[in-house]
Design a protein around this motif. Structure first.
Motif, short mmCIF file in Angstrom:
data_model
loop_
_atom_site.label_atom_id
_atom_site.label_comp_id
_atom_site.label_asym_id
_atom_site.label_seq_id
_atom_site.Cartn_x
_atom_site.Cartn_y
_atom_site.Cartn_z
N MET A 218 0.86 -1.19 0.00
CA MET A 218 0.00 0.00 0.00
C MET A 218 0.90 1.24 0.00
SD MET A 218 -2.93 1.04 2.78
CE MET A 218 -4.17 -0.19 2.53
N ASP A 219 0.64 2.17 -0.89
CA ASP A 219 1.50 3.35 -0.95
C ASP A 219 1.16 4.32 0.19
OD1 ASP A 219 -0.90 4.35 -1.90
OD2 ASP A 219 0.06 5.67 -3.36
N ARG A 220 2.04 5.28 0.36
CA ARG A 220 1.94 6.23 1.48
C ARG A 220 0.61 7.00 1.49
NH1 ARG A 220 6.01 8.66 4.80
NH2 ARG A 220 5.39 10.71 5.46
N GLU A 221 0.18 7.48 0.35
CA GLU A 221 -1.07 8.25 0.27
C GLU A 221 -2.28 7.37 0.62
OE1 GLU A 221 -1.59 11.55 -0.02
OE2 GLU A 221 0.59 11.67 0.13
N ALA A 222 -2.27 6.14 0.18
CA ALA A 222 -3.37 5.23 0.49
C ALA A 222 -3.42 4.94 1.99
CB ALA A 222 -3.22 3.93 -0.31
N LYS A 223 -2.25 4.81 2.61
CA LYS A 223 -2.19 4.58 4.06
C LYS A 223 -2.74 5.79 4.81
CE LYS A 223 1.68 1.36 4.41
NZ LYS A 223 3.05 1.16 4.92
N LYS A 224 -2.35 6.99 4.36
CA LYS A 224 -2.86 8.22 4.99
C LYS A 224 -4.37 8.28 4.89
CE LYS A 224 0.96 11.49 4.40
NZ LYS A 224 1.36 12.74 3.73
N LYS B 38 -9.78 7.91 7.26
CA LYS B 38 -11.12 7.31 7.30
C LYS B 38 -11.37 6.60 8.63
CE LYS B 38 -11.87 6.74 2.35
NZ LYS B 38 -12.04 5.80 1.25
N TYR B 39 -10.34 5.93 9.12
CA TYR B 39 -10.44 5.26 10.43
C TYR B 39 -10.73 6.27 11.53
CZ TYR B 39 -8.57 3.43 14.82
OH TYR B 39 -8.39 3.12 16.13
N LEU B 40 -9.97 7.37 11.55
CA LEU B 40 -10.18 8.40 12.57
C LEU B 40 -11.57 9.01 12.45
CD1 LEU B 40 -6.74 10.26 12.56
CD2 LEU B 40 -7.59 8.62 14.25
N GLU B 41 -12.01 9.22 11.24
CA GLU B 41 -13.34 9.80 11.02
C GLU B 41 -14.44 8.84 11.45
OE1 GLU B 41 -15.93 11.78 7.39
OE2 GLU B 41 -13.77 11.58 7.19
N SER B 42 -14.34 7.58 11.06
CA SER B 42 -15.40 6.61 11.38
C SER B 42 -15.45 6.29 12.87
CB SER B 42 -15.21 5.33 10.58
OG SER B 42 -14.04 4.65 11.00
N SER B 43 -14.33 6.42 13.56
CA SER B 43 -14.33 6.12 14.99
C SER B 43 -14.71 7.32 15.85
CB SER B 43 -12.95 5.59 15.42
OG SER B 43 -11.96 6.59 15.23
N GLY B 44 -14.92 8.47 15.22
CA GLY B 44 -15.37 9.65 15.95
C GLY B 44 -14.25 10.50 16.52
N VAL B 45 -13.01 10.13 16.25
CA VAL B 45 -11.88 10.87 16.80
C VAL B 45 -11.82 12.28 16.23
CG1 VAL B 45 -9.35 10.98 16.92
CG2 VAL B 45 -10.52 8.81 17.30
N LEU B 46 -11.98 12.41 14.92
CA LEU B 46 -11.90 13.74 14.31
C LEU B 46 -12.99 14.66 14.85
CD1 LEU B 46 -11.04 12.94 10.59
CD2 LEU B 46 -9.53 13.77 12.39
N ASP B 47 -14.19 14.14 14.99
CA ASP B 47 -15.30 14.95 15.50
C ASP B 47 -15.02 15.39 16.94
OD1 ASP B 47 -17.91 16.13 15.26
OD2 ASP B 47 -18.63 14.52 16.56
N THR B 48 -14.54 14.47 17.75
CA THR B 48 -14.26 14.79 19.16
C THR B 48 -13.15 15.83 19.27
OG1 THR B 48 -14.95 12.59 19.85
CG2 THR B 48 -13.57 13.81 21.38
N LEU B 49 -12.07 15.63 18.53
CA LEU B 49 -10.97 16.60 18.57
C LEU B 49 -11.41 17.96 18.05
CD1 LEU B 49 -7.91 14.46 17.45
CD2 LEU B 49 -8.40 15.36 19.73
N THR B 50 -12.23 17.97 17.02
CA THR B 50 -12.73 19.23 16.48
C THR B 50 -13.54 19.98 17.54
OG1 THR B 50 -12.77 18.34 14.24
CG2 THR B 50 -14.13 20.29 14.65
N LYS B 51 -14.42 19.26 18.24
CA LYS B 51 -15.24 19.89 19.29
C LYS B 51 -14.36 20.47 20.39
CE LYS B 51 -19.38 17.10 18.58
NZ LYS B 51 -20.23 16.03 19.11
N VAL B 52 -13.33 19.73 20.80
CA VAL B 52 -12.44 20.21 21.87
C VAL B 52 -11.68 21.45 21.40
CG1 VAL B 52 -10.40 19.63 23.24
CG2 VAL B 52 -12.23 17.97 22.99
#
Length: 97
Positions: free
Chosen positions: A1-7, A12-26
């Protein structure tokens, strides 16, 4: 898997697990603070439910104190067990008693 695909997969993992939303709110809460805290990291930790730095230091000191007490009690227990064995040997070990 190339670097961009890993990123992208990680994003997507962070978004689907709610991490991005939580960090954004904080971060939005920090941005909207009129009186900015002296420690942005501590603010974020508190908002995420973690202990403050001072609470962490207190817990660390308490853990050290409890470890010392535990070690003392363990030493006392070992000494008491040794004394008990000595008493058993005195009572039962010598045939002339």
């Amino acid at each position: 898997m190339d670097r961009e695909a890993k990123k992208e997969a990680f994003r997507k993992y962070l978004e689907s697990s709610g991490v991005l939303d939580t960090l954004t709110k904080v971060l939005v809460a920090l941005y909207e603070e009129n009186d900015k805290p002296s420690s942005a990291v501590e603010f974020v930790q508190q908002k995420l439910g973690g202990p403050s730095i001072s609470d962490y230091e207190k817990l660390k000191a308490e853990k050290l104190d409890l470890q010392l007490k535990y070690n003392e009690l363990l030493d006392t227990h070992k000494d008491t067990c040794r004394q008990l064995e000595e008493l058993k040997n005195m009572k039962y070990g010598a045939p002339w008693n």
